[in-house]
Each structure stands twice: as structure tokens, then as C-alpha cells.
Design an enzyme around this catalytic site. Structure first.
Site, PDB file in Angstrom:
ATOM      1  N   ARG A  73       0.847  -1.193   0.000  1.00 46.04           N
ATOM      2  CA  ARG A  73       0.000   0.000   0.000  1.00 46.04           C
ATOM      3  C   ARG A  73       0.881   1.241   0.000  1.00 46.04           C
ATOM      4  NH1 ARG A  73      -1.955   0.685   4.434  1.00 46.04           N
ATOM      5  NH2 ARG A  73      -1.399  -1.198   5.559  1.00 46.04           N
ATOM      6  N   TYR A 201      -1.318  -3.336  -7.056  1.00 41.82           N
ATOM      7  CA  TYR A 201      -1.158  -4.045  -5.780  1.00 41.82           C
ATOM      8  C   TYR A 201      -2.501  -4.155  -5.040  1.00 41.82           C
ATOM      9  CZ  TYR A 201      -0.297  -5.139  -0.990  1.00 41.82           C
ATOM     10  OH  TYR A 201      -0.394  -5.733   0.242  1.00 41.82           O
ATOM     11  N   LYS A 210      -9.656  -2.291   1.815  1.00 38.59           N
ATOM     12  CA  LYS A 210      -9.301  -1.167   2.688  1.00 38.59           C
ATOM     13  C   LYS A 210     -10.088   0.092   2.305  1.00 38.59           C
ATOM     14  CE  LYS A 210      -6.163  -3.594   4.777  1.00 38.59           C
ATOM     15  NZ  LYS A 210      -6.455  -4.121   6.115  1.00 38.59           N
ATOM     16  N   HIS A 230     -10.746  -2.478  11.776  1.00 40.15           N
ATOM     17  CA  HIS A 230      -9.669  -3.325  11.263  1.00 40.15           C
ATOM     18  C   HIS A 230      -9.445  -4.460  12.270  1.00 40.15           C
ATOM     19  CE1 HIS A 230      -5.179  -3.329   9.795  1.00 40.15           C
ATOM     20  NE2 HIS A 230      -5.908  -4.220   9.149  1.00 40.15           N
ATOM     21  N   SER A 252      -0.350  -4.269  11.750  1.00 44.01           N
ATOM     22  CA  SER A 252       0.156  -5.315  10.856  1.00 44.01           C
ATOM     23  C   SER A 252       1.367  -6.013  11.488  1.00 44.01           C
ATOM     24  CB  SER A 252       0.526  -4.725   9.508  1.00 44.01           C
ATOM     25  OG  SER A 252       1.543  -3.790   9.684  1.00 44.01           O
ATOM     26  N   CYS A 254       1.368  -8.460  13.576  1.00 39.42           N
ATOM     27  CA  CYS A 254       1.196  -8.879  14.977  1.00 39.42           C
ATOM     28  C   CYS A 254       0.354 -10.150  15.079  1.00 39.42           C
ATOM     29  CB  CYS A 254       0.567  -7.760  15.798  1.00 39.42           C
ATOM     30  SG  CYS A 254       1.667  -6.363  16.039  1.00 39.42           S
ATOM     31  N   ASP A 281      -9.582  -9.764   9.041  1.00 46.46           N
ATOM     32  CA  ASP A 281      -9.066  -8.406   8.798  1.00 46.46           C
ATOM     33  C   ASP A 281     -10.061  -7.285   9.095  1.00 46.46           C
ATOM     34  OD1 ASP A 281      -6.840  -6.841   7.934  1.00 46.46           O
ATOM     35  OD2 ASP A 281      -7.822  -6.479   6.020  1.00 46.46           O
ATOM     36  N   ARG A 379       1.825 -12.169  -1.216  1.00 46.19           N
ATOM     37  CA  ARG A 379       0.471 -12.437  -0.698  1.00 46.19           C
ATOM     38  C   ARG A 379      -0.157 -13.665  -1.334  1.00 46.19           C
ATOM     39  NH1 ARG A 379      -1.906  -8.567   3.111  1.00 46.19           N
ATOM     40  NH2 ARG A 379      -0.278  -7.045   3.366  1.00 46.19           N
TER      41      ARG A 379
HETATM   42  C1  OXD Z   1      -3.091  -4.635   5.655  1.00 46.77           C
HETATM   43  C2  OXD Z   1      -3.717  -5.802   5.023  1.00 46.77           C
HETATM   44  O1  OXD Z   1      -2.233  -3.994   5.024  1.00 46.77           O
HETATM   45  O2  OXD Z   1      -4.591  -6.409   5.654  1.00 46.77           O
HETATM   46  O3  OXD Z   1      -3.460  -4.315   6.807  1.00 46.77           O
HETATM   47  O4  OXD Z   1      -3.355  -6.145   3.881  1.00 46.77           O
HETATM   48 MN    MN Z   2      -5.259  -5.428   7.401  1.00 49.70          MN
END
Ligand code: OXD
Ligand code: MN
Length: 598
Positions: A73, A201, A210, A230, A252, A254, A281, A379
């Protein structure tokens, strides 16, 4: 002329207008059928957007490689475009809608020349649920279409829904030239519109995720009195068969995905727990007529990080991604299967790396660093329904009732393994002051704490001070608000070794959290919140020393007073907008800490 499968005038007019701007050679409406998906896959293989993987070992799986500078991102190119700058707060980049539309129009103009424009009608949340939101994404990328087919419910069923209702988020995407200098991710919450250009991406282009389900949805949620967060959603089935649901927000890296589908550890006194995954997510939550908070996962798939995914960290995910999965930026093995750093099994002797170059282990780059086979943010996109622990309630229009909300960060020091907030308002303070320490993987001074309130800093579509007010006001709408907890799996000893084993052992902490929700155990009142009496967390089968346990739960007055300085600085950025309740919480914590004897 392509058949237009809708009579919705607003939709047809908008599609035509955008087509006029982008200039595609044809328009194809995505209907959600297997036949259309197969055609798109074949075309993508022919155009080399996808590589078909070994269909015996990985049926229905493909590999995609992005441009080398388009792998994550791009927050600095992401904007919230509202009439007033103040509305986006210090937490967002702002552009005026007029300037943003003009700037992006210049890039979109003719960007689809020679290409097909796909029209993807999609629903975030089960189709037809009153809590779902509809979007329509226009894109010139087959990769986007195939990913959206996994990540959302899309096609004719959504169009039928749109015959009844005119309300949808207008999402426009073009790869254009995939030029980072002409890349923009723009949100127009006042127009219910998203424009993304110049990227391929996932986080920038799967606009249901998102962009819609967090940035636009958080804006709508404030207006409509619900929460777009989130957070993972998981069900914990107790040995007696009763299932309780919790949500959890971690920044992220974690372990949100791993926690959402963990397999219970050996050795617990209570045998027979099962975990049910609702989402990894995003959680949309609203107050139901019973006065409690209910959650749905708006997504239908996982867009997970590949490196580090293995049978120890996440056995259910290893199963999930064996079929119908799109891999992005991983290593291709000679037998047409895939690999990444931290995968199960042997390191392959050779392969093709994420950039498409021949690769061997331990090859060094010009700076003497090992060349990675997979990009660290490689990913997979995979359907939730592949997951062995997928909850039977995913498709239920009502979602699941939430007993506890868990916040967490990566803290070597300061934060104990788990604590419970005193009440909703204190819980909002705990979420608002959440942070994680920078690790070696990030730029910046090691150990520096980055505040990431509710793990929403990059995703809150408006001024975060208003977002905190919204959270505070939601507490007043609930007769039975969930209890709010904070966890930290990452506390270390003097030599930097983790004190807590993590992974599936985290269930021991969840068990305590549920015991607290059900008033089964007492807890110790401390300045920061309620802490477990260590004997109330089941440690059977774990060989933790007394000393380690003590450190896991220690509250160091000095460290916490230092922590308050960081919180003060963070709150000050919101100037007068920060709700007074949060300053009250701050002062109350300071007072409690100062008189803390230990
Ligand atoms: C993030 C995702 O970047 O879930 O938080 O991809
Ligand atoms: Mn995320």
C-alpha cells in the site's frame, strides 16, 4: 454491443460516463459464473498476467508478479478528498475533491485504450443483508477481477439487489501505465466514490477491502451509528459446545490472521475447545435489538502475507491455500509449485524469484544482502470457505454477537500479557493509545513506539478525534457492551527473548478473557486495569518459570509514566478536537500510577 444486465439508470449512466473518460475497446459485466471465471483465467495466462501452477498439487492456483515498485500500500499516495480539510484530521492526507478529480482525470483519460473495462458489482457482507454495502468496481485488470471474485460476493445476485436500491459505492480503477509517479488512491466519502490509478497491488486496487470496507465504511458508520473496524472476528467454542465470539485489532505483523484460525494447544485442562474463523481483517459491528454488539465480516476471502506462513504458525492457512488461490510475488519452484521464506519444508535448491529472475539460496545482492525468493509482502488471495475452521455463521445476515473486543500491539516492555479495561470509556482510551515498537524490518529508531489507535491509523476515513468521539458514543447505545481487553504476546526478558510462547498458546489468554466476560473469575485491580491472578490462566503443559510469569504481568511505574509522555504527545496532535473524556482518562491513569506503590 455487450448485453447490459441491469436496468439501474444511475449505474448505466455512470458506467458510460467512466467508459467515455477511460476509452476502453469493450465493456464486460462480471456475472459471477464459473464459466466467465474460466475464460478470464485462460485469457490471463495467455497475456502472462497469471502463471498457471501445478494443477495436480495446487488445483485452481495461479501466480502473479507485480511491478517491482508496486508491492505494498502506498500511504503517501492515498488521499481523503472532502470539501473541508479539517474533516480528514491529522491522520490523513487531504486533497480537495475538485483538485483530486482533475488530477486523476488527466491520468484516467484514455488509460484503457485497447483494453477491456470490466464492471464488477460486489457486495461487502452477505448479499441482501441489511448490514451489507454494495459497490461496483470498474477496472482494466483481469487480476483485479479474479481477486475480487475471491475477496467479495460478486455478479448477478448483486445486480439483482441493485434493482431494488440505488445506493452503491462507485469504484474506478485503472492500471494505466503502472507508473508510481502517476499513482493515486483517492477517496471521496461525500460522493461515495473511490478512484485508484497507476497501481496493481491488492491493497490499492481491490477497492472493496481497505478503501470501501474501512475508509469509506468508517465514514458511513459514523453517520449511521455503527463501527467499521480493522479487526479479526473469531468464535471460541467451549468444551460444552457453547460458542462465544470476540474481535481483535492488532497493527500489521502482529498475528491477526494466525489468531483468527488457531488450533487449540495440547495440555489445556479444559479439553475440546474449537476455534471458528469469521474473518481475519475487517469487522463491521452494530448494536442489535438485544442491546449488544453484533459483527459481520464484509469479506469473502483472505488476502494474507505469505512469508512466515507455515504449519507451526498457521496450520489452517496452510490447508486453505492448497486450492483456488492466487499467489502474488512468491518464488516459483521448478515443479510449478510455490515457496516463500519461512514456508514448510526444505529451502528449494533453485527457482524463479518474485521479480522473475533465476534464484538460488544465499545469492547476495550488490550490497551483500541475501536476495529473497519471495517479496516480504508477498500475498495469497484465497476463499474463506477453503478454511477448515471457517465459521458456519459467515453467511448469516445477522452476523455474530461479540463478547469481547481485544486490542494489542508489539511491546517488548511496558504492556503485560493481558489486562482488562475498567469500562467502555477506559477501553476506548486503551484502544486509542495502542502502539507497536518498530522492529528491525522498519525504518526508524529501534524500540520507538508508533501509535496506531485501534490499528486504524491508515484506514480511518475521517478525523480520528471524531472517530474517538464516535467510539465513546457507541458505548452509550449498548445495554450490554462487550468488555475491552489489551494483549501483548511480545514481551521480552533482559536478553531479548520472548517471555510468552505465543501462537496457539494464546488460547490460554482467550480462555481467561471469556471467564471474565462470564464473571467466572476475580481479577486484580491495578492502575492500568484488571490483571489476571496468574493461577486463573491455565498454564498446564507450559514450562514457564515463576520469574517469567512475574515479568509477563509486571507493571513498572517508571515505564508507564514514560509511556504517558508518548500518549500526551500523540493526543496533543489532535488539538482541541480530542474528546475531553480521553484527557480525563489520561489524567486518571496518571494519578493512579503516581500513587502506585510497587
Ligand atoms: C493490511 C492488510 O495492510 O490487511 O493491513 O493487507
Ligand atoms: Mn489489514
Amino acid at each position: 454491443m455487450e448485453h447490459i444486465p441491469t436496468t439501474n439508470k444511475k449505474l448505466i449512466n455512470w458506467v458510460n460516463k467512466m467508459a467515455k473518460l477511460c476509452g476502453p475497446v469493450r465493456i464486460v459485466w462480471i456475472n459471477g459464473s464459473d464459466e466467465q471465471k474460466l475464460t478470464l483465467e485462460k485469457e490471463s495466462v495467455k497475456s502472462q498476467e497469471l502463471i498457471r501452477l501445478n494443477q495436480e498439487k495446487l488445483p485452481g492456483c495461479f501466480l502473479h508478479r507485480t511491478a517491482h515498485d508496486d508491492v505494498a500500500r502506498t500511504e503517501h499516495l492515498t488521499f481523503i478528498c472532502t470539501k473541508k480539510k479539517h474533516d480528514v484530521g491529522p491522520n490523513n492526507n487531504w486533497m480537495s475533491p475538485a483538485a483530486a478529480y482533475n488530477k486523476a482525470k488527466a491520468i484516467f483519460k484514455g488509460a484503457m485504450a485497447g483494453r477491456t473495462m470490466y464492471v464488477i458489482p460486489f457486495s461487502m457482507g452477505p448479499v441482501g443483508s441489511p448490514f451489507s454495502k454494495i459497490g461496483v468496481e470498474l477496472t482494466d485488470s483481469r487480476y483485479v477481477v479474479l481477486n475480487m471474485l475471491i475477496m467479495t460476493r460478486c455478479g448477478d445476485a448483486v445486480l439483482r439487489q441493485l434493482e431494488k436500491d440505488d445506493d452503491f459505492t462507485k469504484c474506478l480503477h485503472s492500471k494505466a501505465q503502472l507508473d508510481i509517479k502517476k499513482r493515486l488512491i483517492l477517496h471521496f466519502p461525500e460522493d461515495n466514490t473511490i478512484w485508484s490509478v497507476g497501481s496493481g497491488y491488492g491493497g490499492n486496487v481491490l477497492l472493496g477491502k481497505k478503501c470501501l470496507s474501512l475508509r469509506i465504511a468508517s465514514f458511513l458508520a459514523r453517520k449511521e451509528k455503527w463501527l467499521a473496524e480493522h479487526m479479526l472476528i473469531m468464535g471460541i467454542e467451549e468444551p460444552n459446545g457453547h460458542v462465544e465470539y470476540v474481535t481483535a485489532a492488532f497493527p500489521s505483523a502482529c498475528g491477526k490472521t494466525n489468531l483468527a484460525m488457531m488450533i487449540p494447544p495440547e495440555g489445556l485442562k479444559n479439553k475440546g475447545y474449537r476455534i471458528w474463523t469469521v474473518g481475519d481483517d475487517i469487522s463491521w459491528m452494530r448494536v442489535d435489538s438485544d442491546g449488544s454488539l453484533w459483527a459481520v465480516n464484509p469479506e469473502a476471502g483472505f488476502f494474507g502475507v505469505a512469508p512466515g506462513t507455515n504449519s507451526k504458525a498457521n496450520p489452517n492457512m496452510v490447508e486453505t491455500i492448497k486450492k483456488n488461490t492466487i499467489y502474488t510475488n512468491v518464488l516459483l519452484k521448478p515443479d510449478n509449485t510455490v515457496w516463500w521464506e519461512g514456508a514448510d519444508g526444505e529451502v528449494p535448491a533453485q527457482g524463479i524469484d518474485w521479480k522473475g529472475n533465476p534464484w538460488k539460496p544465499n545469492t547476495l545482492d550488490a550490497e551483500g544482502k541475501p536476495i529473497k525468493g519471495a517479496h516480504p509482502n508477498a500475498r495469497f488471495t484465497t476463499p474463506i470457505m477453503n478454511c477448515p475452521s471457517a465459521s458456519f455463521r459467515i453467511e448469516q445476515h445477522h452476523g455474530v454477537p461479540i463478547s469481547a473486543i481485544i486490542f494489542g500491539g508489539r511491546r517488548e516492555h511496558v504492556a503485560p500479557l493481558v489486562y482488562e479495561s475498567f469500562d467502555w470509556q477506559h477501553g476506548v482510551f486503551v484502544g486509542a493509545t495502542m502502539g507497536s515498537e518498530l522492529t528491525a524490518a522498519q525504518v526508524g529508531k529501534l524500540g520507538t513506539v508508533r501509535r496506531d489507535p485501534m490499528a486504524m491509523l491508515p484506514f480511518c476515513g475521517y478525523n480520528m478525534a471524531e472517530y474517538f468521539k464516535h467510539w465513546l458514543s457507541m458505548g452509550k447505545l449498548m445495554a450490554k457492551p462487550p468488555k475491552i481487553f489489551h494483549v501483548n504476546w511480545f514481551r521480552t526478558d533482559e536478553s531479548g527473548k520472548f517471555l510468552w510462547p505465543g501462537f496457539c498458546e494464546n488460547l490460554r489468554v482467550l480462555e481467561w478473557i471469556l471467564d471474565r466476560c462470564n464473571n467466572k473469575v476475580n481479577a486484580l485491580q491495578t492502575p492500568i486495569g484488571y490483571l489476571p491472578y496468574p493461577f486463573n490462566i491455565d498454564m498446564t503443559g507450559l514450562s514457564l518459570t515463576e520469574e517469567a510469569l512475574e515479568k509477563l504481568f509486571k507493571i513498572d511505574q517508571e515505564e508507564w509514566l514514560e509511556e504517558l509522555k508518548g500518549i500526551h504527545k500523540f493526543f496533543t496532535d489532535f488539538k482541541k478536537d480530542l474528546p475531553k473524556e480521553l484527557w480525563e482518562q489520561y489524567r486518571a491513569l496518571q494519578k493512579r500510577l503516581k500513587s502506585y506503590a510497587k
